[in-house]
Design a protein around this motif. Sequence first.
Motif, mmCIF file in Angstrom:
data_model
loop_
_atom_site.group_PDB
_atom_site.id
_atom_site.type_symbol
_atom_site.label_atom_id
_atom_site.label_comp_id
_atom_site.label_asym_id
_atom_site.label_seq_id
_atom_site.Cartn_x
_atom_site.Cartn_y
_atom_site.Cartn_z
ATOM 1 N N ASN A 214 11.424 12.369 -7.690
ATOM 2 C CA ASN A 214 12.436 12.587 -6.644
ATOM 3 C C ASN A 214 11.828 13.115 -5.353
ATOM 4 O OD1 ASN A 214 14.782 11.747 -8.067
ATOM 5 N ND2 ASN A 214 14.669 13.620 -9.270
ATOM 6 N N HIS A 215 10.869 14.016 -5.457
ATOM 7 C CA HIS A 215 10.243 14.534 -4.246
ATOM 8 C C HIS A 215 9.415 13.466 -3.536
ATOM 9 C CE1 HIS A 215 11.529 18.409 -5.868
ATOM 10 N NE2 HIS A 215 11.480 18.806 -4.612
ATOM 11 N N ALA A 216 8.817 12.559 -4.282
ATOM 12 C CA ALA A 216 8.084 11.450 -3.657
ATOM 13 C C ALA A 216 9.051 10.545 -2.891
ATOM 14 C CB ALA A 216 7.324 10.652 -4.705
ATOM 15 N N LEU A 217 10.193 10.213 -3.525
ATOM 16 C CA LEU A 217 11.185 9.404 -2.823
ATOM 17 C C LEU A 217 11.664 10.109 -1.568
ATOM 18 C CD1 LEU A 217 11.120 7.623 -5.372
ATOM 19 C CD2 LEU A 217 13.597 7.519 -5.242
ATOM 20 N N ALA B 20 18.778 20.464 -7.934
ATOM 21 C CA ALA B 20 19.238 21.013 -9.208
ATOM 22 C C ALA B 20 18.568 20.341 -10.407
ATOM 23 C CB ALA B 20 20.751 20.859 -9.312
ATOM 24 N N LYS B 21 17.830 19.266 -10.172
ATOM 25 C CA LYS B 21 17.234 18.517 -11.284
ATOM 26 C C LYS B 21 15.803 18.965 -11.561
ATOM 27 C CE LYS B 21 19.700 14.162 -10.958
ATOM 28 N NZ LYS B 21 19.536 12.728 -10.910
ATOM 29 N N LYS B 22 15.428 18.869 -12.827
ATOM 30 C CA LYS B 22 14.036 19.098 -13.204
ATOM 31 C C LYS B 22 13.214 17.912 -12.692
ATOM 32 C CE LYS B 22 10.997 19.780 -17.080
ATOM 33 N NZ LYS B 22 10.672 19.254 -18.376
ATOM 34 N N GLU B 23 12.084 18.195 -12.098
ATOM 35 C CA GLU B 23 11.267 17.124 -11.524
ATOM 36 C C GLU B 23 10.525 16.358 -12.606
ATOM 37 O OE1 GLU B 23 10.817 14.631 -9.418
ATOM 38 O OE2 GLU B 23 11.114 16.122 -7.871
ATOM 39 N N ALA C 37 0.831 -1.205 0.000
ATOM 40 C CA ALA C 37 0.000 0.000 0.000
ATOM 41 C C ALA C 37 0.868 1.260 0.000
ATOM 42 C CB ALA C 37 -0.928 -0.007 1.212
ATOM 43 N N THR C 38 1.952 1.255 0.749
ATOM 44 C CA THR C 38 2.848 2.413 0.798
ATOM 45 C C THR C 38 3.536 2.617 -0.539
ATOM 46 O OG1 THR C 38 3.202 2.059 3.169
ATOM 47 C CG2 THR C 38 4.806 3.447 2.024
ATOM 48 N N ASP C 39 3.971 1.536 -1.159
ATOM 49 C CA ASP C 39 4.633 1.628 -2.464
ATOM 50 C C ASP C 39 3.671 2.203 -3.506
ATOM 51 O OD1 ASP C 39 6.384 1.342 -4.592
ATOM 52 O OD2 ASP C 39 6.820 -0.751 -4.197
ATOM 53 N N LYS C 40 2.425 1.741 -3.507
ATOM 54 C CA LYS C 40 1.422 2.267 -4.442
ATOM 55 C C LYS C 40 1.143 3.747 -4.163
ATOM 56 C CE LYS C 40 -0.861 -2.122 -5.336
ATOM 57 N NZ LYS C 40 -2.076 -2.937 -5.185
ATOM 58 N N ALA C 41 1.066 4.107 -2.895
ATOM 59 C CA ALA C 41 0.827 5.505 -2.532
ATOM 60 C C ALA C 41 1.997 6.386 -2.976
ATOM 61 C CB ALA C 41 0.614 5.630 -1.022
ATOM 62 N N MET C 42 3.211 5.868 -2.870
ATOM 63 C CA MET C 42 4.384 6.634 -3.297
ATOM 64 C C MET C 42 4.348 6.867 -4.804
ATOM 65 S SD MET C 42 8.428 6.119 -2.390
ATOM 66 C CE MET C 42 8.646 4.602 -3.294
ATOM 67 N N SER C 43 3.919 5.886 -5.588
ATOM 68 C CA SER C 43 3.792 6.066 -7.033
ATOM 69 C C SER C 43 2.762 7.149 -7.350
ATOM 70 C CB SER C 43 3.405 4.750 -7.710
ATOM 71 O OG SER C 43 3.265 4.928 -9.097
ATOM 72 N N LYS C 44 1.650 7.136 -6.644
ATOM 73 C CA LYS C 44 0.621 8.167 -6.848
ATOM 74 C C LYS C 44 1.183 9.540 -6.496
ATOM 75 C CE LYS C 44 -4.150 9.303 -5.541
ATOM 76 N NZ LYS C 44 -3.973 10.700 -5.309
ATOM 77 N N THR C 45 1.911 9.630 -5.400
ATOM 78 C CA THR C 45 2.531 10.886 -4.991
ATOM 79 C C THR C 45 3.514 11.363 -6.045
ATOM 80 O OG1 THR C 45 2.274 10.302 -2.652
ATOM 81 C CG2 THR C 45 3.896 11.999 -3.164
ATOM 82 N N ALA C 46 4.264 10.441 -6.652
ATOM 83 C CA ALA C 46 5.230 10.809 -7.691
ATOM 84 C C ALA C 46 4.546 11.460 -8.877
ATOM 85 C CB ALA C 46 6.021 9.577 -8.142
ATOM 86 N N SER C 47 3.350 11.005 -9.232
ATOM 87 C CA SER C 47 2.643 11.603 -10.363
ATOM 88 C C SER C 47 2.105 12.992 -10.008
ATOM 89 C CB SER C 47 1.511 10.689 -10.834
ATOM 90 O OG SER C 47 0.490 10.614 -9.870
ATOM 91 N N GLU C 48 2.009 13.278 -8.724
ATOM 92 C CA GLU C 48 1.494 14.573 -8.276
ATOM 93 C C GLU C 48 2.602 15.598 -8.020
ATOM 94 O OE1 GLU C 48 -0.622 13.266 -4.840
ATOM 95 O OE2 GLU C 48 -2.307 12.479 -5.996
#
Length: 145
Positions: free
Chosen positions: A44-47, A77-80, A29-40
């Motif tokens: 890198n910010h999700a990680l 320094a990276k583009k998200e 569940a946490t891994d799936k939530a992290m993927s959703k957060t990454a799309s938002e």
Amino acid sequence: MKKFALLYFLFAACSPEDLSRKATEEIMATDKAMSKTASEIGFNHALLHYSGDGFVKFNNNAYPIIGKLAFAEKIMAKKEITSLTWEPVEAEASSSGDLGFSWGNWKYVTPDTTYYGNYFSAWKKIKSGAWALVLDGGNDTPQPK
């Protein structure tokens, strides 16, 4: 026979509880939530959001980034990237319910190309009861069949 049954129940009562099933479900569940957060908010910010202090990030053609602060400095320094998503295939946790891993498939879409790969993440349960990402890495693969 009664003595054997009594000994069995006493032993079972004294044995530590196997927390792996619940922990495995929580990791998925946490891994799936992290993927959703990454799309938002971006990959890198999700990680960074889900990582613990001792986080280690493996990258292609680079040395590992060791520590949450070092990772935060590196990503500033990276583009998200918000077009990288993933789906966990499997997770497993220790019987103590405090360590585990997940792995799965990722997909990165750019305007002209789509990239695919696999990933591996290691997780540790922290004092708050949440799961913290402690290790993350992955590799490129051909397009799925």
